[in-house]
Structure formats: structure tokens, C-alpha cells
Design an enzyme around this catalytic site. Sequence first.
Site, PDB file in Angstrom:
ATOM      1  N   ASP A   1      48.423  15.453   3.072  1.00  7.04           N
ATOM      2  CA  ASP A   1      48.550  16.574   2.129  1.00  7.04           C
ATOM      3  C   ASP A   1      47.198  17.141   1.711  1.00  7.04           C
ATOM      4  OD1 ASP A   1      47.665  14.763   0.197  1.00  7.04           O
ATOM      5  OD2 ASP A   1      49.496  14.823  -1.008  1.00  7.04           O
TER       6      ASP A   1
ATOM      7  N   GLY B   1      37.045   6.418   2.011  1.00  5.79           N
ATOM      8  CA  GLY B   1      37.599   7.513   2.815  1.00  5.79           C
ATOM      9  C   GLY B   1      38.004   8.708   1.975  1.00  5.79           C
ATOM     10  N   ASN B   2      37.983   8.537   0.649  1.00 10.68           N
ATOM     11  CA  ASN B   2      38.262   9.639  -0.289  1.00 10.68           C
ATOM     12  C   ASN B   2      36.894  10.050  -0.846  1.00 10.68           C
ATOM     13  OD1 ASN B   2      38.627  10.965  -2.775  1.00 10.68           O
ATOM     14  ND2 ASN B   2      40.446   9.791  -3.325  1.00 10.68           N
TER      15      ASN B   2
ATOM     16  N   HIS C   1      44.895  11.576   3.254  1.00  7.05           N
ATOM     17  CA  HIS C   1      46.343  11.791   3.319  1.00  7.05           C
ATOM     18  C   HIS C   1      46.572  13.129   4.016  1.00  7.05           C
ATOM     19  CE1 HIS C   1      46.766   9.247  -0.595  1.00  7.05           C
ATOM     20  NE2 HIS C   1      47.149   8.523   0.423  1.00  7.05           N
TER      21      HIS C   1
ATOM     22  N   GLU D   1      52.042   5.400   2.228  1.00  8.94           N
ATOM     23  CA  GLU D   1      51.451   6.129   1.100  1.00  8.94           C
ATOM     24  C   GLU D   1      52.400   7.195   0.559  1.00  8.94           C
ATOM     25  OE1 GLU D   1      47.806   5.852   0.024  1.00  8.94           O
ATOM     26  OE2 GLU D   1      47.811   3.927   1.055  1.00  8.94           O
TER      27      GLU D   1
ATOM     28  N   LEU E   1      36.891   3.745  -6.026  1.00 10.56           N
ATOM     29  CA  LEU E   1      37.655   2.659  -5.395  1.00 10.56           C
ATOM     30  C   LEU E   1      38.252   3.018  -4.038  1.00 10.56           C
ATOM     31  CD1 LEU E   1      39.532   1.316  -8.557  1.00 10.56           C
ATOM     32  CD2 LEU E   1      37.483   0.373  -7.476  1.00 10.56           C
TER      33      LEU E   1
ATOM     34  N   CYS F   1      48.801  16.304  -5.122  1.00 10.50           N
ATOM     35  CA  CYS F   1      48.800  14.841  -5.317  1.00 10.50           C
ATOM     36  C   CYS F   1      49.496  14.469  -6.611  1.00 10.50           C
ATOM     37  CB  CYS F   1      47.375  14.304  -5.412  1.00 10.50           C
ATOM     38  SG  CYS F   1      46.352  14.639  -4.001  1.00 10.50           S
TER      39      CYS F   1
ATOM     40  N   ASN G   1      52.167   9.902  -4.107  1.00  6.73           N
ATOM     41  CA  ASN G   1      52.093   8.601  -3.437  1.00  6.73           C
ATOM     42  C   ASN G   1      53.094   7.587  -4.010  1.00  6.73           C
ATOM     43  OD1 ASN G   1      48.768   9.403  -3.786  1.00  6.73           O
ATOM     44  ND2 ASN G   1      49.677   9.260  -1.757  1.00  6.73           N
TER      45      ASN G   1
ATOM     46  N   ARG H   1      45.634   5.249   6.294  1.00  5.54           N
ATOM     47  CA  ARG H   1      46.426   4.627   5.225  1.00  5.54           C
ATOM     48  C   ARG H   1      47.931   4.682   5.488  1.00  5.54           C
ATOM     49  NH1 ARG H   1      43.075   6.644  -0.152  1.00  5.54           N
ATOM     50  NH2 ARG H   1      44.972   5.940  -1.192  1.00  5.54           N
TER      51      ARG H   1
HETATM   52  O1  SUG Z   1      44.616   7.223  -3.489  1.00  8.68           O
HETATM   53  N1  SUG Z   1      42.225   8.417  -5.739  1.00  8.68           N
HETATM   54  C1  SUG Z   1      43.510   8.582  -5.104  1.00  8.68           C
HETATM   55  C2  SUG Z   1      43.818  10.027  -4.875  1.00  8.68           C
HETATM   56  C3  SUG Z   1      45.228  10.232  -4.390  1.00  8.68           C
HETATM   57  C4  SUG Z   1      45.477  11.606  -3.917  1.00  8.68           C
HETATM   58  N2  SUG Z   1      46.818  11.739  -3.505  1.00  8.68           N
HETATM   59  C5  SUG Z   1      47.258  12.524  -2.501  1.00  8.68           C
HETATM   60  N3  SUG Z   1      46.441  13.034  -1.620  1.00  8.68           N
HETATM   61  N4  SUG Z   1      48.511  12.722  -2.392  1.00  8.68           N
HETATM   62  C6  SUG Z   1      43.564   7.797  -3.791  1.00  8.68           C
HETATM   63  O2  SUG Z   1      42.573   7.783  -3.070  1.00  8.68           O
HETATM   64  C7  SUG Z   1      40.478   7.135  -6.867  1.00  8.68           C
HETATM   65  C8  SUG Z   1      40.387   6.113  -7.967  1.00  8.68           C
HETATM   66  C9  SUG Z   1      38.980   5.654  -8.247  1.00  8.68           C
HETATM   67  O3  SUG Z   1      38.143   5.699  -7.345  1.00  8.68           O
HETATM   68  O4  SUG Z   1      38.746   5.187  -9.380  1.00  8.68           O
HETATM   69  C10 SUG Z   1      41.868   7.241  -6.284  1.00  8.68           C
HETATM   70  O5  SUG Z   1      42.616   6.280  -6.300  1.00  8.68           O
END
Ligand code: SUG
Length: 416
Positions: A232, A24-25, A230, A162, A21, A347, A100, A194
Site C-alpha cells: 500500500d 526497511g521503513n 508494504h 501484514e 523499530l 495505513c 495491518n 514482510r
Molecule cells: O509497520 N511503522 C509501521 C508503519 C505501518 C504502515 N502501514 C502500512 N503501510 N499499511 C510499520 O513499519 C514504526 C514504529 C517505530 O519505529 O517506532 C512502525 O512500526
Amino acid sequence: MALVEINFDGIIGPSHNYAGLSLGNLASASNAGDVSYPRAAALQGLAKMRHNLALGLAQGFLLPLPRPNHGFSAALGLDQGEDRRLLAAAWSASSMWTANAATVSPAPDTADGRCHLTAANLVTMPHRSQEWPDTAKQLRLAFPDPAHFAVHDAVPPCFGDEGAANHMRMGTSHAAPGLEIFVYGRSGGAFPARQHEQASRAVARLNRLAPDRVLFVEQAPEAIAAGAFHNDVVAVANERVLFTHEQAFADPDGTYAAIRAKLPEAEIVVVPASAVSLTDAIQSYLFNAQLLTLPGGEMALVIPLEAWEHPRVRVWLDGMLASNGPIRSVLPVDVRQSMANGGGPACLRLRVVADPAAVDPRFLLDEAKASRIEAVIAARWPETISPEQLGTSRLARQVTAARAELLVELGLSELA
Ligand code: SUG
């Protein structure tokens, strides 16, 4: 009043799944559609909390939010579940990443001498935008005393926030007045920024920080483009130490100089791209670490196993440990289930500097409580979730009952 750092980890919820979801991650995108292991995930998170407890550190936790979120799907007219991504959003266990949840400004930093927490609106990702009202409710329960704490609602959704993932606090000790560093993004090529500058500025005002104790720093666009969604993911600070990748900030030298001007004791440990590239940093999550001051005063870095096992990162860490730097030990932990969604040790925790006696004790962990939580997870959390199970009433019943049982076990049924 004894002010200490308390890490509040998110208990990983029973609906933990891989839905891809977060644009960028890179971990979230690349594991989309995989089978998840919620029980193992939650046990890994709990083991990390126990690990920190055993180091002699104060440890708290926050509860998973109610999922599936029927209010969210109903508000989107989604009762038939025809849009799989939005359906998955209503099931997301993403509140586990409590870095977050909010931005925390401890009492020594604020104009009224209270610890301020501003819930993060998380508006950039739809699945995370539903978290903050329930998060704020939980924070008000955990930090109830208005003589010690002020919990603010999230800033308006015109500006993305965030939370603590884009905020670092430095100072000579946790209990001393701190320098609070807010890191915002402008762009990251194909990926969204973000954290918006105006959100950071609003949080600093809400948290009643004196302008001369605050820095606003731009994150390097190339870091966002490389997958550092992020700050972090590329930097972490603790007391007088900043541990950062060379390419974390848009203006690294200007940032270091501004920090040193406000905190002459600052020690800045920069990892050069020639030793660990941005890609290595983001794959390994070296910087998504808990930089902790141990009871004896030395600093330890709690990193994910992925960083320990990464050949170039390991070479760099070995060199750092052999040198006389401020980080004296490296402690790898297994949080692979969370890592596969882009969430490392940092995180999973929200840092709060406060007197533990002022916190609702139901949110504080000890060994006996960890065993009770473990028993509920082991008995009730689903062993696996595959994407096609999301939306089924059978799984909805299981995850709802699992969370409800944990709330009863912890005497927190008002969060139901
Ligand atoms: O917001 N992953 C989170 C990971 C958060 C990491 N937090 C920090 N860096 N502090 C996000 O991207 C993935 C969920 C999914 O794809 O089902 C997710 O929400």
C-alpha cells in the site's frame, strides 16, 4: 442489508514515539530518536476521520492497544529494561496502523456469505508481533454477530502476514462480488519481505474465497528495496480502479492482464517512473492514499500533505486532475506525526464492507463522539515523548490512565 465501505481508523495511542523499530521503513529509521507529539498525532488522526465523515462516508475506529505491554516485556525477561529497542517495542503505539490489523473479505466474496476477518500476525517486526491477540479480541467485540462476521486468529508465525496493507479488492461496486488481490514479497535486497506468499494463501483459505476470484501477485523486489515495505506504499485500489506505480509489481503487465481478465471493467491508472520515481513515491506516500467513492459516485484520493507538497508528484496530480480519468478530486490531509513513522492515510485505516447496523455501535463515529474523543485526547495524551522517557513509571502511569479514560468514555472498558 445495506453493504457500505466503513473505514476503521486506529486512534493514535498515547505512547506514540519514534524508536526506529521498522527495518526497511525509511521514515521510521530516519526519525529514530526524535521527540514525538502524541497529542498532536492523535488529533491529526481524528481530524482525518472527521474529514471523511464530512464527505458523507461511514467512519469507524479501533482503540489503541494496552501499552506498555508488560506481558511482552516479561515474556522476554525484560523487566530491567536493559535492551532499549525491546523496551521501546513494548511501548509501541504501532496498532494505530489498522491497515495491518487484519485482512478483510466482505460477505459478497465468501463461500458462506459472511464477512471474514483474519488478524495479521505481523511477525517480521518484533514490536508489531505482539499486536494480534489484542487486535483479534477487539475485532470480535466490534464485529460480534456470527450471522454476519467470522474473525479468525492469525496464521501461524512460520509465515509473515501484514494484513490488508498487502491486499486489494476490486469490483464493480463495494457491494458486488469482488476480486481479491493478495500481494506478497520475496526479497528486497537488504530489507525483509514482510508478506509471505504462503501467509496470503492461508488467509484466502481462512476467509473462504473462491480460487477463481483471487489473484496472488508478487511485489517488485526493487520496490521493497526502495522502502515500500508494504504494497500500500506503491498501489491502492477501489472498486474498478487500480492506482499504481509502474514498479509496484514484479510482473506489471502480467498483473494488469490478470486483473482485466477477471474484471473487464477495471481501469488501471499507472504512474510512470519517469514522472514519479519509486523514491519520490516512497518519500511522498502518494499511493498511501484513501481512494474513496463519494456518496455522489465520484472517486476522490485522500493523500498526505507530503504528497501534495512534493513538486514532481504535484505536477503529476495536476495533470491527472486535468485529464478525464476516474479519480476526480485530490484531498490532502495532515497526518505528519504518523507519516514520520511511515504511516500515511491508508495505513491508518482498515476497510470493512458491511452493514453498519451489524457493527457494535461503540466502534462507529459521529461528530458528537468525535468531540468526546477529542476532549479526552486533549486532556490526557502526553504532549511530547522523548526516547529516554520510555520505561519510566511516570510515563507508564500517564499513558495507561489516558487510554483507560478513553475506554470509559466510549463504554469499552472490557478492552482494559
Ligand atoms: O509497520 N511503522 C509501521 C508503519 C505501518 C504502515 N502501514 C502500512 N503501510 N499499511 C510499520 O513499519 C514504526 C514504529 C517505530 O519505529 O517506532 C512502525 O512500526
